[in-house]
Write a protein that holds these residues in place. Structure first.
Motif, PDB file in Angstrom:
ATOM      1  N   ILE A 152    -109.468 -77.946   3.869  1.00 54.31           N
ATOM      2  CA  ILE A 152    -109.192 -77.103   2.705  1.00 54.31           C
ATOM      3  C   ILE A 152    -107.702 -77.166   2.452  1.00 54.31           C
ATOM      4  N   ILE A 153    -107.361 -77.581   1.234  1.00 58.67           N
ATOM      5  CA  ILE A 153    -105.957 -77.636   0.838  1.00 58.67           C
ATOM      6  C   ILE A 153    -105.720 -76.487  -0.109  1.00 58.67           C
ATOM      7  N   GLY A 154    -104.845 -75.601   0.293  1.00 62.57           N
ATOM      8  CA  GLY A 154    -104.626 -74.383  -0.485  1.00 62.57           C
ATOM      9  C   GLY A 154    -103.687 -74.636  -1.645  1.00 62.57           C
ATOM     10  N   ALA A 155    -102.494 -74.105  -1.596  1.00 63.66           N
ATOM     11  CA  ALA A 155    -101.548 -74.188  -2.703  1.00 63.66           C
ATOM     12  C   ALA A 155    -100.810 -75.514  -2.731  1.00 63.66           C
ATOM     13  N   GLY A 156    -101.003 -76.395  -1.764  1.00 61.02           N
ATOM     14  CA  GLY A 156    -100.288 -77.642  -1.731  1.00 61.02           C
ATOM     15  C   GLY A 156    -101.063 -78.772  -2.366  1.00 61.02           C
ATOM     16  N   ALA A 157    -100.529 -79.995  -2.239  1.00 60.25           N
ATOM     17  CA  ALA A 157    -101.165 -81.168  -2.820  1.00 60.25           C
ATOM     18  C   ALA A 157    -101.216 -82.265  -1.784  1.00 60.25           C
ATOM     19  N   ILE A 158    -102.128 -83.232  -1.988  1.00 57.29           N
ATOM     20  CA  ILE A 158    -102.225 -84.391  -1.105  1.00 57.29           C
ATOM     21  C   ILE A 158    -101.521 -85.535  -1.803  1.00 57.29           C
ATOM     22  N   THR A 159    -100.540 -86.080  -1.139  1.00 59.32           N
ATOM     23  CA  THR A 159     -99.784 -87.190  -1.707  1.00 59.32           C
ATOM     24  C   THR A 159     -99.929 -88.374  -0.788  1.00 59.32           C
ATOM     25  N   THR A 160    -100.290 -89.541  -1.375  1.00 58.25           N
ATOM     26  CA  THR A 160    -100.435 -90.750  -0.583  1.00 58.25           C
ATOM     27  C   THR A 160     -99.856 -91.929  -1.354  1.00 58.25           C
ATOM     28  N   SER A 161     -99.232 -92.824  -0.617  1.00 55.62           N
ATOM     29  CA  SER A 161     -98.677 -94.023  -1.267  1.00 55.62           C
ATOM     30  C   SER A 161     -99.672 -95.164  -1.252  1.00 55.62           C
ATOM     31  N   ASP A 162    -100.835 -94.986  -0.640  1.00 55.23           N
ATOM     32  CA  ASP A 162    -101.853 -96.023  -0.548  1.00 55.23           C
ATOM     33  C   ASP A 162    -103.192 -95.337  -0.754  1.00 55.23           C
ATOM     34  N   ALA A 163    -103.909 -95.731  -1.856  1.00 53.37           N
ATOM     35  CA  ALA A 163    -105.165 -95.072  -2.199  1.00 53.37           C
ATOM     36  C   ALA A 163    -106.210 -95.272  -1.126  1.00 53.37           C
ATOM     37  N   THR A 164    -106.091 -96.358  -0.379  1.00 56.80           N
ATOM     38  CA  THR A 164    -107.090 -96.630   0.654  1.00 56.80           C
ATOM     39  C   THR A 164    -106.781 -95.898   1.943  1.00 56.80           C
ATOM     40  N   ALA A 165    -105.604 -95.255   2.006  1.00 58.66           N
ATOM     41  CA  ALA A 165    -105.225 -94.586   3.253  1.00 58.66           C
ATOM     42  C   ALA A 165    -105.976 -93.296   3.429  1.00 58.66           C
ATOM     43  N   LEU A 166    -106.535 -92.725   2.360  1.00 58.20           N
ATOM     44  CA  LEU A 166    -107.309 -91.498   2.458  1.00 58.20           C
ATOM     45  C   LEU A 166    -108.767 -91.872   2.314  1.00 58.20           C
ATOM     46  N   HIS A 167    -109.561 -91.632   3.411  1.00 59.25           N
ATOM     47  CA  HIS A 167    -110.931 -92.100   3.440  1.00 59.25           C
ATOM     48  C   HIS A 167    -111.818 -90.972   3.922  1.00 59.25           C
ATOM     49  N   VAL A 168    -112.885 -90.739   3.122  1.00 55.48           N
ATOM     50  CA  VAL A 168    -113.887 -89.763   3.532  1.00 55.48           C
ATOM     51  C   VAL A 168    -115.141 -90.549   3.870  1.00 55.48           C
ATOM     52  N   ALA A 169    -115.603 -90.419   5.112  1.00 52.28           N
ATOM     53  CA  ALA A 169    -116.704 -91.270   5.577  1.00 52.28           C
ATOM     54  C   ALA A 169    -117.991 -90.946   4.852  1.00 52.28           C
ATOM     55  N   SER A 170    -118.348 -89.731   4.744  1.00 51.20           N
ATOM     56  CA  SER A 170    -119.575 -89.344   4.041  1.00 51.20           C
ATOM     57  C   SER A 170    -119.497 -87.863   3.735  1.00 51.20           C
ATOM     58  N   ALA A 171    -120.247 -87.528   2.727  1.00 50.64           N
ATOM     59  CA  ALA A 171    -120.236 -86.127   2.337  1.00 50.64           C
ATOM     60  C   ALA A 171    -120.825 -85.242   3.391  1.00 50.64           C
ATOM     61  N   SER A 172    -121.800 -85.823   4.130  1.00 46.26           N
ATOM     62  CA  SER A 172    -122.436 -85.006   5.170  1.00 46.26           C
ATOM     63  C   SER A 172    -121.519 -84.781   6.354  1.00 46.26           C
ATOM     64  N   ALA A 173    -120.630 -85.746   6.581  1.00 47.72           N
ATOM     65  CA  ALA A 173    -119.723 -85.605   7.735  1.00 47.72           C
ATOM     66  C   ALA A 173    -118.630 -84.621   7.455  1.00 47.72           C
ATOM     67  N   GLY A 174    -118.372 -84.361   6.201  1.00 43.94           N
ATOM     68  CA  GLY A 174    -117.314 -83.428   5.883  1.00 43.94           C
ATOM     69  C   GLY A 174    -116.937 -83.579   4.431  1.00 43.94           C
ATOM     70  N   VAL A 203    -108.375 -76.282  -3.919  1.00 44.17           N
ATOM     71  CA  VAL A 203    -108.444 -74.951  -4.506  1.00 44.17           C
ATOM     72  C   VAL A 203    -107.121 -74.660  -5.172  1.00 44.17           C
ATOM     73  N   ALA A 204    -107.159 -73.774  -6.094  1.00 42.08           N
ATOM     74  CA  ALA A 204    -105.942 -73.332  -6.800  1.00 42.08           C
ATOM     75  C   ALA A 204    -105.216 -74.514  -7.415  1.00 42.08           C
ATOM     76  N   ASN A 205    -105.888 -75.174  -8.409  1.00 48.08           N
ATOM     77  CA  ASN A 205    -105.269 -76.275  -9.145  1.00 48.08           C
ATOM     78  C   ASN A 205    -105.002 -77.511  -8.275  1.00 48.08           C
ATOM     79  N   ALA A 206    -105.898 -77.797  -7.353  1.00 43.01           N
ATOM     80  CA  ALA A 206    -105.700 -78.977  -6.509  1.00 43.01           C
ATOM     81  C   ALA A 206    -105.914 -80.226  -7.317  1.00 43.01           C
TER      82      ALA A 206
END
Length: 565
Positions: free
Chosen positions: A535-557, A562-565
């Motif tokens: 859960i990311i609250g008032a902050g933002a996720i910043t990445t310089s490589d789109a492939t560096a952020l990976h979600v394996a599956s919706a069921s895994a997590g 929130v709040a304008n994420a």
């Protein structure tokens, strides 16, 4: 023989021309045969003419009379006051009985039936005496009395041996080389003073090696002692010490050469005990002191060494209580049985420069004398070991017998604290709050508080408050599902009747602001895995490589904003 007779009597001239009176009466004097008598109440006085003398030959008996002016009386015996003579001159006031004078001492015999004596009367400043002489010395022996100083002197061998006065009895008054000796029935030297060297001997002759020597063989009939010194009573002088026997501080003068092994005021040599009889001896000692003095003294001691060093080269066995107020140096083995008190104040010190022997050299009773003690048990070392106590006040930690070191075993409100060179709270366990402080005091609300003080960062590339960096590899010995450098488990929280807004297993309060790039959490390399919801609250996720952020599956997590994420 011619005979003449006149009006006064008969006078006979014998063949030698001497006159012999048959009977003559002149006034109150009667001469009849061999008897001259006077009328009762009349004295008989025989006085020679001037320049003449009276010569009486043969036995002469004078019974009440006076002879004056006689310069010589020649007679085989002369009796005064006695009809029978005993010796050459016999003066008798009355018969002493059937007794005769000794043949070697009968030149003068004085006899009486009661008190009998000879009186010598002299001037108040003169001598009176009896003198004994021979062909070599007219007064080689004498008994004299000096009326000027009232002294009686006995002389023998031309030496004044004894002098008696009203204040002294002096033997060897002239300081001659004459011994004084008293004999007993079995000892010629019961008491002997050597006149040449001044040595005194009791039971043995005095000699030049000892001022006083006592040596006597005897069989005791009771408690035997070679020397017994006692005092029935002693009344001391005001402000002076009292001693039954005192050995003065004499001066010992060394010899001109050589070496004196020992110099002492009193020397005691061990006696030899012969066990030839059937008796047994329980204890033997060179010096025996029966007991301490009893009385009204503040301090009572059996032996008191007032000052100086006391040296004991042999073994010392103490069976009773021992109190030492001075220094004690013992060379050799010392055995102390019974109670031992060392010091009576905190200022007293005990210095041990030797090695304590035994596997349990120290046993402590504690405040209560009971059946429980604390023993220092020493394992036999295989090398030299050193245990160092720091310059601190505190409690020494020990294990519980199972290899565990227990702090605050009594569960009291006692803190455990470790100091560093610049931090008094490098590590703190608060015994009352049950909390831990590292590099700082404990903090309310936190079980473990890591609170380093202000410091200078090092010159290395990486600096941190907490470093978790395994230096060695962990080798698996069995199949393992997970392995972590650090594991943070969820807190076990019981809410009860209270509400809790936020809770986290790991909470990062904020990011630093002083650096060019500031991060609250920095994963420098490798994949970061979140098996739960992120859960990311008032902050933002910043990445310089789109492939560096990976979600394996919706069921895994999932990732949600929130709040304008």
């Amino acid at each position: 023989m011619a005979t003449y007779k006149d009006l006064y009597g008969v006078m006979v001239l014998d063949d030698t021309g001497k006159m012999a009176f048959g009977e003559l009466s002149v006034d109150n004097i009667n001469i009849n045969g061999n008897t001259i008598s006077t009328t009762a109440g009349t004295d008989l006085n025989i006085t020679p003419l001037s320049g003449q003398q009276i010569v009486l030959d043969g036995a002469i008996i004078i019974d009440g009379g006076v002879i004056t002016g006689a310069t010589s009386i020649t007679s085989t015996t002369l009796g005064i006051g006695a009809t029978l003579t005993d010796g050459l001159l016999h003066i008798q006031s009355a018969s002493a009985g059937s007794i005769s004078a000794v043949a070697n001492a009968d030149e003068l015999v004085v006899e009486g039936s009661g008190h009998t004596g000879i009186t010598i009367l002299s001037g108040t400043s003169s001598l009176g005496g009896l003198y004994f002489g021979d062909s070599g010395d007219a007064d080689i022996g004498r008994i004299t009395y000096n009326h000027s100083n009232d002294t009686l002197t006995l002389r023998a061998g031309a030496v004044d041996a004894v002098q008696f006065s009203t204040t002294d009895t002096i033997f060897n008054q002239g300081g001659n080389d004459v011994n004084f000796r008293v004999e007993s029935d079995d000892n010629a030297n019961a008491l002997m003073i050597d006149g040449g060297n001044g040595g005194v001997g009791i039971g043995v002759a005095g000699n030049s090696s000892y001022s006083l020597i006592i040596s006597r063989s005897f069989t005791a009939t009771g408690s035997g002692s070679g020397l017994h010194i006692g005092s029935a009573s002693l009344t001391g002088a005001v402000n002076y010490p009292m001693y039954v026997i005192s050995i003065g501080s004499n001066t010992l003068i060394e010899a001109a050469s050589g070496t004196h092994a020992i110099a002492a005021g009193l020397g005691l040599y061990a006696p030899s005990l012969t066990t030839s009889g059937g008796a047994t001896t329980t204890n033997a000692a060179t010096l025996y002191i029966d007991n301490t003095m009893s009385g009204a003294a503040t301090g009572n001691y059996a032996l008191w060494v007032d000052a100086g060093t006391t040296r004991l080269d042999g073994d010392l066995t103490v069976a009773g209580a021992t109190t030492l107020s001075g220094a004690l140096t013992v060379t050799g083995t010392t055995t102390l049985n019974g109670n031992l008190v060392l010091g009576d104040a905190a200022a007293d010190t005990l210095t041990i420069g030797a090695t304590l022997q035994g596997a349990s050299p120290l046993v402590f009773e504690g405040a209560t004398a009971n059946g429980y003690e604390t023993t220092f048990a020493i394992t036999d070392p295989t090398a030299d070991r050193t245990i160092t106590f720091p310059n601190l006040t505190g409690t020494v930690l020990v294990d519980d017998g199972s290899g565990n070191v227990i702090l605050n075993d009594a569960s009291a409100d006692v803190d455990f604290r470790v100091e560093s060179n610049d931090n008094a709270n490098a590590f703190v366990i608060d015994g009352g709050l049950n909390k831990i402080g590292i590099l700082g005091v404990v903090t309310a609300g936190h079980d473990v508080a890591l609170r380093p003080p202000a410091r200078n960062a090092g010159s290395t590339t990486t600096n941190s408050v907490l470093l978790v960096d395994p230096l060695g590899a962990a080798t698996l010995t069995a199949n393992t599902t997970k392995f972590f450098t650090m594991l943070v488990n969820e807190p076990n929280i019981t809410l009860g009747a209270y509400a809790l807004t936020d809770a986290a297993s790991l909470y990062i309060q904020s990011a630093p602001t002083e650096a060019t790039n500031n991060y609250a959490l920095w994963v420098d390399a490798g994949a970061s895995r979140f098996d739960g919801t992120v859960i990311i609250g008032a902050g933002a996720i910043t990445t310089s490589d789109a492939t560096a952020l990976h979600v394996a599956s919706a069921s895994a997590g999932s990732i949600s904003a929130v709040a304008n994420a």
